[in-house]
Design a protein around this motif. Structure first.
Motif, mmCIF file in Angstrom:
data_model
loop_
_atom_site.group_PDB
_atom_site.id
_atom_site.type_symbol
_atom_site.label_atom_id
_atom_site.label_comp_id
_atom_site.label_asym_id
_atom_site.label_seq_id
_atom_site.Cartn_x
_atom_site.Cartn_y
_atom_site.Cartn_z
ATOM 1 N N VAL A 86 0.828 -1.211 0.000
ATOM 2 C CA VAL A 86 0.000 0.000 0.000
ATOM 3 C C VAL A 86 0.860 1.257 0.000
ATOM 4 O O VAL A 86 0.694 2.154 -0.839
ATOM 5 C CB VAL A 86 -0.953 -0.013 1.215
ATOM 6 N N ALA A 87 1.785 1.364 0.952
ATOM 7 C CA ALA A 87 2.610 2.572 1.053
ATOM 8 C C ALA A 87 3.458 2.767 -0.200
ATOM 9 O O ALA A 87 3.665 3.904 -0.662
ATOM 10 C CB ALA A 87 3.501 2.495 2.291
ATOM 11 N N ASP A 88 3.943 1.663 -0.772
ATOM 12 C CA ASP A 88 4.810 1.765 -1.951
ATOM 13 C C ASP A 88 4.052 2.290 -3.162
ATOM 14 O O ASP A 88 4.563 3.121 -3.921
ATOM 15 C CB ASP A 88 5.417 0.398 -2.277
ATOM 16 N N THR A 89 2.821 1.786 -3.383
ATOM 17 C CA THR A 89 2.086 2.220 -4.572
ATOM 18 C C THR A 89 1.667 3.686 -4.468
ATOM 19 O O THR A 89 1.644 4.408 -5.468
ATOM 20 C CB THR A 89 0.861 1.324 -4.834
ATOM 21 N N VAL A 90 1.378 4.153 -3.250
ATOM 22 C CA VAL A 90 1.030 5.565 -3.067
ATOM 23 C C VAL A 90 2.250 6.448 -3.300
ATOM 24 O O VAL A 90 2.184 7.471 -3.989
ATOM 25 C CB VAL A 90 0.432 5.792 -1.664
ATOM 26 N N ALA A 91 3.397 6.056 -2.723
ATOM 27 C CA ALA A 91 4.631 6.831 -2.908
ATOM 28 C C ALA A 91 5.067 6.826 -4.368
ATOM 29 O O ALA A 91 5.555 7.833 -4.893
ATOM 30 C CB ALA A 91 5.733 6.263 -2.022
ATOM 31 N N PHE A 92 4.875 5.685 -5.056
ATOM 32 C CA PHE A 92 5.257 5.584 -6.464
ATOM 33 C C PHE A 92 4.439 6.550 -7.316
ATOM 34 O O PHE A 92 4.971 7.200 -8.226
ATOM 35 C CB PHE A 92 5.053 4.147 -6.939
ATOM 36 N N THR A 93 3.148 6.645 -7.020
ATOM 37 C CA THR A 93 2.297 7.574 -7.767
ATOM 38 C C THR A 93 2.784 9.005 -7.602
ATOM 39 O O THR A 93 2.794 9.782 -8.566
ATOM 40 C CB THR A 93 0.840 7.456 -7.293
#
Length: 358
Positions: free
Chosen positions: A145-152
């Motif tokens: 979850v945290a990774d996909t938000v930061a990636f965006t």
């Protein structure tokens, strides 16, 4: 902290307030320019540009290869910092309008600008200002979850900001799920992740396309609390929803679209005053089969098998006629058990508008 700066161009004018605003805008951070625009609420003397409009749509048309015309010359101004609810039946063109504004779909003709940037000619700058929560949930299932938000956030060229990501996840009750992979989440939690991704790059315009469809009451409540907080920071929010009572509760303006045509965009309160109706419900002690002749001049209908009368009246008229009606009821020998008043809801108005459209 560095702030993005952008040159603001305008035609020459003798209006010293406009000149002052543009001079001020050259040297101020983006947030202050935004504040100045909203505070001044100035317009060009020729009506060419409204400073307070962050999204401008002009004669937008979308025709698909098969000839279907999804949008038919839509023109719309969205003011900075407002909440606009876009209502319409399925297939009305709501999602198409959002998709073309966000750069997902290419318009057949017309012009769209976001923050003064053309979504076709200056698409990178326009898209940096926009966040989108789509209807469909389509997230890479094996990322955390945290990774996909930061990636965006990184996709929009924004620097790493762990504190912001944490705040967004906490606001959406996702912090405890930050190390979970997407496929481990429920449908409601996945929708929260979509919202977090849309907010990761700090957009100034947020599109919510049916954000509460099929979600639980808790997420719906959290969503609208978040919307209110975003509005307080100056974020412009455009939402589509089939829960019309939600639009009635939080929107500043209402837009109604049907068959690709924008039927109206109006202040919510003004719209409900203009098109809303008020009803007086009179419960009778004894049922009636027909109205007495002395009541034929009133806008009355018989309800509940004759046990009630419904009187529709205009609250803005010089007289409502209620006093006269009650007198005639008494003269006709009808005994009242109870009286109630009801105001038309936004849903009633919406149904009437769409139904009357050919």
């Amino acid at each position: 902290m560095e702030h993005a700066r952008r040159v603001v161009h305008r035609p020459h004018t003798k209006d010293w307030q406009l000149d002052l605003y543009y001079a001020f805008a050259q040297s101020c951070p983006t947030d202050f320019r935004s504040f100045a625009a909203r505070a001044l609420k100035l317009r060009e003397t020729q009506g060419v540009m409204t400073i307070s409009s962050i999204v401008e749509v002009r004669d937008l048309k979308k025709v698909y290869d098969g000839g279907f015309e999804a949008l038919k010359g839509v023109t719309l101004d969205i003011e900075e910092g407002e909440i606009l609810a876009l209502l319409g039946p399925n297939g009305a063109g709501k999602t198409t309008l959002i998709s073309t504004t966000c750069g997902i779909s290419t318009p057949s003709s017309g012009v769209i600008t976001v923050g003064g940037h053309d979504v076709i000619k200056d698409y990178r700058a326009a898209r940096r200002l926009v966040g989108l929560v789509p209807q469909e949930i389509n997230i890479e299932p094996f990322t955390k979850v945290a990774d996909t938000v930061a990636f965006t956030r990184g996709l929009f060229g924004k620097p790493r900001n762990d504190a912001l990501i944490e705040q967004i996840l906490r606001d959406l009750s996702l912090w405890d799920k930050r190390n979970n992979r997407i496929h481990e989440l429920s449908g409601g939690m996945k929708r929260r992740v979509l919202i977090a991704k849309a907010l990761a790059h700090e957009p100034r315009v947020l599109f919510l396309d049916e954000p509460t469809a099929g979600v639980d009451v808790e997420l719906r409540r959290d969503m609208w609390e978040l919307v209110e907080r975003l509005r307080a920071t100056g974020v412009t929010i455009i939402l589509t929803t089939h829960y019309i009572e939600e639009a009635e509760a939080i929107a500043d303006r209402i837009g109604v679209i049907n068959k690709g045509t924008l039927l109206l965009v109006e202040d919510k309160t003004a719209l409900m005053q203009r098109l809303g109706k008020k009803e007086l419900r009179i419960e009778l002690r004894d049922p009636v089969e027909a109205l007495p002749g002395c009541l034929n001049g009133f806008d009355l209908e018989i309800a509940d098998a004759g046990h009630a009368l419904i009187y529709t009246y205009d609250t803005h008229g010089e007289r409502t006629g209620i006093t006269k009606l009650l007198g005639e009821l008494q003269a006709a020998g009808l005994v009242m058990n109870d009286i109630q008043t009801n105001q038309s809801s936004l849903e009633d108005i919406f149904v009437d508008i769409v139904r009357d459209e050919p």
